[in-house]
Design a protein around this motif. Structure first.
Motif, PDB file in Angstrom:
ATOM      1  N   ASP A 291      15.337   1.711  -8.145  1.00 52.67           N
ATOM      2  CA  ASP A 291      15.417   0.341  -7.625  1.00 52.67           C
ATOM      3  C   ASP A 291      15.318   0.312  -6.102  1.00 52.67           C
ATOM      4  O   ASP A 291      14.661  -0.558  -5.534  1.00 52.67           O
ATOM      5  N   GLU A 292      15.957   1.253  -5.429  1.00 54.44           N
ATOM      6  CA  GLU A 292      15.878   1.320  -3.965  1.00 54.44           C
ATOM      7  C   GLU A 292      14.445   1.603  -3.517  1.00 54.44           C
ATOM      8  O   GLU A 292      13.967   1.028  -2.538  1.00 54.44           O
ATOM      9  N   LYS A 293      13.780   2.493  -4.234  1.00 52.50           N
ATOM     10  CA  LYS A 293      12.386   2.801  -3.905  1.00 52.50           C
ATOM     11  C   LYS A 293      11.514   1.564  -4.066  1.00 52.50           C
ATOM     12  O   LYS A 293      10.708   1.244  -3.194  1.00 52.50           O
ATOM     13  N   LEU A 294      11.671   0.867  -5.181  1.00 47.67           N
ATOM     14  CA  LEU A 294      10.867  -0.327  -5.429  1.00 47.67           C
ATOM     15  C   LEU A 294      11.144  -1.407  -4.381  1.00 47.67           C
ATOM     16  O   LEU A 294      10.216  -2.047  -3.884  1.00 47.67           O
TER      17      LEU A 294
ATOM     18  N   ASN B 169       1.905  -0.842 -10.472  1.00 51.32           N
ATOM     19  CA  ASN B 169       2.458  -1.960  -9.717  1.00 51.32           C
ATOM     20  C   ASN B 169       3.207  -1.539  -8.464  1.00 51.32           C
ATOM     21  O   ASN B 169       3.896  -2.350  -7.862  1.00 51.32           O
ATOM     22  N   ASP B 170       3.118  -0.281  -8.093  1.00 52.10           N
ATOM     23  CA  ASP B 170       3.718   0.151  -6.838  1.00 52.10           C
ATOM     24  C   ASP B 170       2.996   1.395  -6.342  1.00 52.10           C
ATOM     25  O   ASP B 170       1.998   1.814  -6.915  1.00 52.10           O
TER      26      ASP B 170
ATOM     27  N   VAL C 139       5.360  -3.812   1.862  1.00 50.51           N
ATOM     28  CA  VAL C 139       4.176  -4.624   1.574  1.00 50.51           C
ATOM     29  C   VAL C 139       4.314  -6.001   2.215  1.00 50.51           C
ATOM     30  O   VAL C 139       3.392  -6.478   2.902  1.00 50.51           O
ATOM     31  N   LYS C 140       5.447  -6.638   2.032  1.00 54.69           N
ATOM     32  CA  LYS C 140       5.686  -7.974   2.595  1.00 54.69           C
ATOM     33  C   LYS C 140       5.525  -7.939   4.111  1.00 54.69           C
ATOM     34  O   LYS C 140       4.857  -8.803   4.696  1.00 54.69           O
ATOM     35  N   GLN C 141       6.106  -6.946   4.768  1.00 54.82           N
ATOM     36  CA  GLN C 141       6.029  -6.860   6.220  1.00 54.82           C
ATOM     37  C   GLN C 141       4.611  -6.528   6.703  1.00 54.82           C
ATOM     38  O   GLN C 141       4.183  -7.022   7.744  1.00 54.82           O
ATOM     39  N   LEU C 142       3.892  -5.716   5.952  1.00 62.94           N
ATOM     40  CA  LEU C 142       2.504  -5.428   6.305  1.00 62.94           C
ATOM     41  C   LEU C 142       1.654  -6.697   6.237  1.00 62.94           C
ATOM     42  O   LEU C 142       0.854  -6.971   7.140  1.00 62.94           O
ATOM     43  N   PHE C 143       1.824  -7.476   5.177  1.00 63.12           N
ATOM     44  CA  PHE C 143       1.069  -8.708   5.041  1.00 63.12           C
ATOM     45  C   PHE C 143       1.438  -9.691   6.147  1.00 63.12           C
ATOM     46  O   PHE C 143       0.565 -10.353   6.712  1.00 63.12           O
ATOM     47  N   GLU C 144       2.723  -9.775   6.477  1.00 62.57           N
ATOM     48  CA  GLU C 144       3.162 -10.671   7.549  1.00 62.57           C
ATOM     49  C   GLU C 144       2.585 -10.217   8.893  1.00 62.57           C
ATOM     50  O   GLU C 144       2.116 -11.040   9.686  1.00 62.57           O
TER      51      GLU C 144
ATOM     52  N   ALA D 286       1.421   1.898   1.743  1.00 62.02           N
ATOM     53  CA  ALA D 286       2.085   1.097   0.704  1.00 62.02           C
ATOM     54  C   ALA D 286       1.074   0.256  -0.073  1.00 62.02           C
ATOM     55  O   ALA D 286       1.343  -0.156  -1.203  1.00 62.02           O
ATOM     56  N   LEU D 287      -0.091   0.015   0.528  1.00 68.14           N
ATOM     57  CA  LEU D 287      -1.098  -0.838  -0.114  1.00 68.14           C
ATOM     58  C   LEU D 287      -1.975  -0.091  -1.105  1.00 68.14           C
ATOM     59  O   LEU D 287      -2.808  -0.692  -1.768  1.00 68.14           O
ATOM     60  N   VAL D 288      -1.783   1.230  -1.213  1.00 62.99           N
ATOM     61  CA  VAL D 288      -2.615   2.052  -2.093  1.00 62.99           C
ATOM     62  C   VAL D 288      -1.843   2.354  -3.370  1.00 62.99           C
ATOM     63  O   VAL D 288      -0.790   2.992  -3.329  1.00 62.99           O
TER      64      VAL D 288
END
Length: 142
Positions: free
Chosen positions: A117-120, A94-95, A127-132, A86-88
């Protein structure tokens, strides 16, 4: 793992280095591009870089990212699974790329009929969970 004219040992090296690099990015709360990942892998492993001018080499990078996601689940399982890929992003995007969403569907993390929208939303949550998970704050632009 053999394929795309690379030996198993080369794939192992690329997966290990790629996972490490993406975890580093997650710890920093940052994204990377396919280009930066490619250059970093070549520098860290001594393996030849992927040639993005060629469709088979772009597919090989996608294959590598799938292997990295698989390895990450073996090393640091999570429920639901998190996808380091997800980080690539594409340069200037922007995604994640289409391969990210296809893999998410194959892993049954995203419905086959997912809307844009579901994909985004799925990508943003990943991304949020990876950073957390890796102790980073909010995403920061490079």
């Amino acid at each position: 793992m053999t394929g795309y004219n690379r030996a198993d040992s080369e794939w192992e090296e690329l997966v290990h280095a790629g996972r490490n690099f993406l975890v580093e990015r997650a710890k920093l709360g940052k994204f990377t591009s396919y280009t930066e990942l490619n250059v970093t892998l070549a520098r860290r492993t001594g393996c030849r870089p992927f040639d993005f001018e060629r469709a088979d080499q772009r597919a090989a990078m996608g294959h590598l990212l799938g292997l990295i996601v698989e390895r990450d689940q073996e090393v640091a399982p999570s429920d639901p699974p998190l996808m380091l890929s997800a980080l690539v992003n594409y340069l200037g995007a922007n995604d994640a790329g289409s391969g990210f969403y296809q893999l998410a569907k194959e892993l049954r993390l995203l419905p086959q009929s997912a809307s844009a929208d579901e994909k985004l939303d799925f990508w943003a949550t990943q991304v949020k969970q990876l950073f957390e998970r890796h102790g980073a704050g909010p995403a920061t632009p490079d």
